[in-house]
Design a protein around this motif. Structure first.
Motif, PDB file in Angstrom:
ATOM      1  N   GLY A 258      38.410 -18.232 -16.113  1.00 25.13           N
ATOM      2  CA  GLY A 258      38.141 -18.538 -14.715  1.00 25.13           C
ATOM      3  C   GLY A 258      37.281 -17.472 -14.069  1.00 25.13           C
ATOM      4  N   PHE A 259      37.321 -17.444 -12.739  1.00 28.97           N
ATOM      5  CA  PHE A 259      36.584 -16.420 -12.000  1.00 28.97           C
ATOM      6  C   PHE A 259      37.225 -16.202 -10.640  1.00 28.97           C
ATOM      7  CE2 PHE A 259      34.304 -20.264 -10.625  1.00 28.97           C
ATOM      8  CZ  PHE A 259      34.209 -20.086  -9.253  1.00 28.97           C
ATOM      9  N   ASP A 260      36.872 -15.074 -10.051  1.00 29.15           N
ATOM     10  CA  ASP A 260      37.303 -14.725  -8.702  1.00 29.15           C
ATOM     11  C   ASP A 260      36.066 -14.266  -7.937  1.00 29.15           C
ATOM     12  OD1 ASP A 260      39.615 -14.113  -6.820  1.00 29.15           O
ATOM     13  OD2 ASP A 260      38.588 -12.184  -6.869  1.00 29.15           O
TER      14      ASP A 260
ATOM     15  N   MET B   1      29.584  -6.988   0.740  1.00 26.93           N
ATOM     16  CA  MET B   1      29.169  -7.282  -0.617  1.00 26.93           C
ATOM     17  C   MET B   1      30.066  -8.384  -1.183  1.00 26.93           C
ATOM     18  SD  MET B   1      29.379  -5.039  -4.107  1.00 26.93           S
ATOM     19  CE  MET B   1      28.213  -3.820  -3.596  1.00 26.93           C
ATOM     20  N   ILE B   2      29.441  -9.271  -1.941  1.00 33.80           N
ATOM     21  CA  ILE B   2      30.176 -10.300  -2.669  1.00 33.80           C
ATOM     22  C   ILE B   2      30.456  -9.758  -4.063  1.00 33.80           C
ATOM     23  CG2 ILE B   2      30.130 -12.629  -3.626  1.00 33.80           C
ATOM     24  CD1 ILE B   2      28.086 -13.329  -1.400  1.00 33.80           C
ATOM     25  N   LYS B   3      31.701  -9.862  -4.483  1.00 40.59           N
ATOM     26  CA  LYS B   3      32.091  -9.423  -5.820  1.00 40.59           C
ATOM     27  C   LYS B   3      32.583 -10.640  -6.594  1.00 40.59           C
ATOM     28  CE  LYS B   3      33.327  -4.819  -4.348  1.00 40.59           C
ATOM     29  NZ  LYS B   3      34.347  -3.776  -4.289  1.00 40.59           N
ATOM     30  N   VAL B   4      31.947 -10.889  -7.742  1.00 41.22           N
ATOM     31  CA  VAL B   4      32.330 -12.000  -8.600  1.00 41.22           C
ATOM     32  C   VAL B   4      32.784 -11.429  -9.935  1.00 41.22           C
ATOM     33  CG1 VAL B   4      31.644 -14.183  -9.655  1.00 41.22           C
ATOM     34  CG2 VAL B   4      30.584 -13.457  -7.494  1.00 41.22           C
ATOM     35  N   THR B   5      33.986 -11.814 -10.329  1.00 34.63           N
ATOM     36  CA  THR B   5      34.530 -11.379 -11.609  1.00 34.63           C
ATOM     37  C   THR B   5      34.834 -12.616 -12.446  1.00 34.63           C
ATOM     38  OG1 THR B   5      35.537  -9.432 -10.588  1.00 34.63           O
ATOM     39  CG2 THR B   5      36.372 -10.097 -12.758  1.00 34.63           C
ATOM     40  N   PHE B   6      34.177 -12.709 -13.586  1.00 30.12           N
ATOM     41  CA  PHE B   6      34.480 -13.771 -14.546  1.00 30.12           C
ATOM     42  C   PHE B   6      35.531 -13.231 -15.500  1.00 30.12           C
ATOM     43  CE2 PHE B   6      30.288 -14.943 -13.072  1.00 30.12           C
ATOM     44  CZ  PHE B   6      30.377 -16.331 -12.980  1.00 30.12           C
ATOM     45  N   TRP B   7      36.525 -14.058 -15.813  1.00 28.22           N
ATOM     46  CA  TRP B   7      37.559 -13.674 -16.759  1.00 28.22           C
ATOM     47  C   TRP B   7      37.324 -14.409 -18.061  1.00 28.22           C
ATOM     48  CZ3 TRP B   7      40.723 -15.893 -12.389  1.00 28.22           C
ATOM     49  CH2 TRP B   7      40.914 -14.963 -11.360  1.00 28.22           C
TER      50      TRP B   7
ATOM     51  N   SER C  12      20.499 -13.906 -11.252  1.00 26.01           N
ATOM     52  CA  SER C  12      19.156 -14.082 -10.700  1.00 26.01           C
ATOM     53  C   SER C  12      19.109 -13.683  -9.225  1.00 26.01           C
ATOM     54  CB  SER C  12      18.713 -15.538 -10.881  1.00 26.01           C
ATOM     55  OG  SER C  12      17.450 -15.746 -10.313  1.00 26.01           O
ATOM     56  N   ILE C  13      20.130 -14.087  -8.472  1.00 24.10           N
ATOM     57  CA  ILE C  13      20.205 -13.696  -7.058  1.00 24.10           C
ATOM     58  C   ILE C  13      20.318 -12.177  -6.945  1.00 24.10           C
ATOM     59  CG2 ILE C  13      21.638 -13.792  -4.970  1.00 24.10           C
ATOM     60  CD1 ILE C  13      22.394 -16.696  -5.900  1.00 24.10           C
ATOM     61  N   LYS C  14      21.160 -11.580  -7.768  1.00 19.14           N
ATOM     62  CA  LYS C  14      21.329 -10.124  -7.751  1.00 19.14           C
ATOM     63  C   LYS C  14      20.012  -9.424  -8.085  1.00 19.14           C
ATOM     64  CE  LYS C  14      23.487  -7.509 -10.879  1.00 19.14           C
ATOM     65  NZ  LYS C  14      24.552  -6.960 -11.731  1.00 19.14           N
ATOM     66  N   SER C  15      19.270  -9.954  -9.059  1.00 17.12           N
ATOM     67  CA  SER C  15      17.974  -9.375  -9.424  1.00 17.12           C
ATOM     68  C   SER C  15      16.979  -9.456  -8.278  1.00 17.12           C
ATOM     69  CB  SER C  15      17.379 -10.109 -10.622  1.00 17.12           C
ATOM     70  OG  SER C  15      17.837  -9.569 -11.802  1.00 17.12           O
ATOM     71  N   SER C  16      17.015 -10.565  -7.565  1.00 15.03           N
ATOM     72  CA  SER C  16      16.060 -10.771  -6.475  1.00 15.03           C
ATOM     73  C   SER C  16      16.381  -9.954  -5.230  1.00 15.03           C
ATOM     74  CB  SER C  16      16.003 -12.248  -6.092  1.00 15.03           C
ATOM     75  OG  SER C  16      15.485 -13.007  -7.145  1.00 15.03           O
ATOM     76  N   TYR C  17      17.670  -9.822  -4.917  1.00 17.23           N
ATOM     77  CA  TYR C  17      18.052  -9.205  -3.642  1.00 17.23           C
ATOM     78  C   TYR C  17      18.754  -7.860  -3.775  1.00 17.23           C
ATOM     79  CZ  TYR C  17      16.654 -13.557  -1.556  1.00 17.23           C
ATOM     80  OH  TYR C  17      15.922 -14.636  -1.142  1.00 17.23           O
ATOM     81  N   GLY C  18      19.211  -7.519  -4.962  1.00 17.51           N
ATOM     82  CA  GLY C  18      19.800  -6.206  -5.177  1.00 17.51           C
ATOM     83  C   GLY C  18      21.317  -6.217  -5.282  1.00 17.51           C
ATOM     84  N   SER C  19      21.818  -5.225  -5.981  1.00 21.50           N
ATOM     85  CA  SER C  19      23.254  -5.122  -6.216  1.00 21.50           C
ATOM     86  C   SER C  19      24.009  -4.630  -4.987  1.00 21.50           C
ATOM     87  CB  SER C  19      23.526  -4.211  -7.415  1.00 21.50           C
ATOM     88  OG  SER C  19      22.979  -2.936  -7.187  1.00 21.50           O
ATOM     89  N   HIS C  20      23.298  -4.318  -3.930  1.00 24.70           N
ATOM     90  CA  HIS C  20      23.955  -3.946  -2.672  1.00 24.70           C
ATOM     91  C   HIS C  20      24.664  -5.151  -2.051  1.00 24.70           C
ATOM     92  CE1 HIS C  20      24.626  -1.882   1.125  1.00 24.70           C
ATOM     93  NE2 HIS C  20      24.104  -2.913   1.743  1.00 24.70           N
ATOM     94  N   TYR C  21      24.174  -6.352  -2.350  1.00 27.19           N
ATOM     95  CA  TYR C  21      24.729  -7.573  -1.768  1.00 27.19           C
ATOM     96  C   TYR C  21      25.646  -8.347  -2.711  1.00 27.19           C
ATOM     97  CZ  TYR C  21      21.051  -6.700   1.593  1.00 27.19           C
ATOM     98  OH  TYR C  21      20.241  -6.113   2.530  1.00 27.19           O
ATOM     99  N   LEU C  22      25.451  -8.169  -4.021  1.00 24.22           N
ATOM    100  CA  LEU C  22      26.173  -8.979  -4.995  1.00 24.22           C
ATOM    101  C   LEU C  22      26.481  -8.169  -6.249  1.00 24.22           C
ATOM    102  CD1 LEU C  22      27.200 -11.784  -5.969  1.00 24.22           C
ATOM    103  CD2 LEU C  22      24.852 -12.269  -6.688  1.00 24.22           C
ATOM    104  N   GLN C  23      27.742  -8.198  -6.636  1.00 24.38           N
ATOM    105  CA  GLN C  23      28.180  -7.561  -7.888  1.00 24.38           C
ATOM    106  C   GLN C  23      28.760  -8.654  -8.781  1.00 24.38           C
ATOM    107  OE1 GLN C  23      31.303  -4.684  -7.300  1.00 24.38           O
ATOM    108  NE2 GLN C  23      31.725  -4.532  -9.466  1.00 24.38           N
ATOM    109  N   VAL C  24      28.364  -8.669 -10.050  1.00 26.66           N
ATOM    110  CA  VAL C  24      28.843  -9.668 -11.016  1.00 26.66           C
ATOM    111  C   VAL C  24      29.339  -8.915 -12.240  1.00 26.66           C
ATOM    112  CG1 VAL C  24      28.262 -11.697 -12.389  1.00 26.66           C
ATOM    113  CG2 VAL C  24      27.108 -11.313 -10.193  1.00 26.66           C
ATOM    114  N   GLN C  25      30.555  -9.231 -12.667  1.00 24.29           N
ATOM    115  CA  GLN C  25      31.087  -8.597 -13.865  1.00 24.29           C
ATOM    116  C   GLN C  25      31.915  -9.601 -14.651  1.00 24.29           C
ATOM    117  OE1 GLN C  25      33.797  -5.420 -12.966  1.00 24.29           O
ATOM    118  NE2 GLN C  25      35.016  -6.632 -11.572  1.00 24.29           N
ATOM    119  N   THR C  26      32.084  -9.310 -15.923  1.00 23.24           N
ATOM    120  CA  THR C  26      32.925 -10.113 -16.801  1.00 23.24           C
ATOM    121  C   THR C  26      33.952  -9.177 -17.422  1.00 23.24           C
ATOM    122  OG1 THR C  26      31.098 -11.601 -17.299  1.00 23.24           O
ATOM    123  CG2 THR C  26      32.986 -11.639 -18.804  1.00 23.24           C
TER     124      THR C  26
END
Length: 113
Positions: A16-18, A1-7, A96-110
């Motif tokens: 920034g982001f990680d 899973m890819i995890k993206v965190t916006f700060w 949009s990617i998360k909506s299309s493919y699911g949160s199993h592959y991508l997590q996005v948080q701020t």
């Protein structure tokens, strides 16, 4: 899973982001989620560096990308708007990617930093 965190800072400006991980959607070199997320993130970093006077700090290694922005309160209004637009656009693309493919592959948080 890819995890993206916006700060974000207390004033709601981006700090920034990680981004870390691999989607695991397909074999290496054929993973369209990893490719799409990578393009969005790297293009955002390159755009901030090319289109603003800011000097962000970025670090990229296999499966990990970090962007740290300077204090935007000292930046011009134009640069602040550009950073907001670019990072909002990146976040929109990721969601949009998360909506299309699911949160199993991508997590996005701020989070507030």
């Amino acid at each position: 899973m890819i995890k993206v965190t916006f700060w974000k800072r207390a004033d709601s400006s981006y700090a920034g982001f990680d981004m870390i991980g691999h989607a695991g959607f397909a074999n290496s070199g054929r993973d369209i989620i990893c490719a799409a997320v990578s393009v969005l993130a790297i293009n955002t970093v390159n755009s901030i560096e090319a289109f603003t006077a800011l000097k962000p700090i970025s670090d990229e290694s296999d499966g990990h990308l970090t962007l740290q922005l300077p204090d935007l309160s000292k930046a011009s209004a134009e640069d602040r708007r550009a950073v907001d637009l670019l990072l909002d656009s990146m976040q929109l693309g990721l969601e949009s990617i998360k909506s299309s493919y699911g949160s199993h592959y991508l997590q996005v948080q701020t989070i507030q930093k």
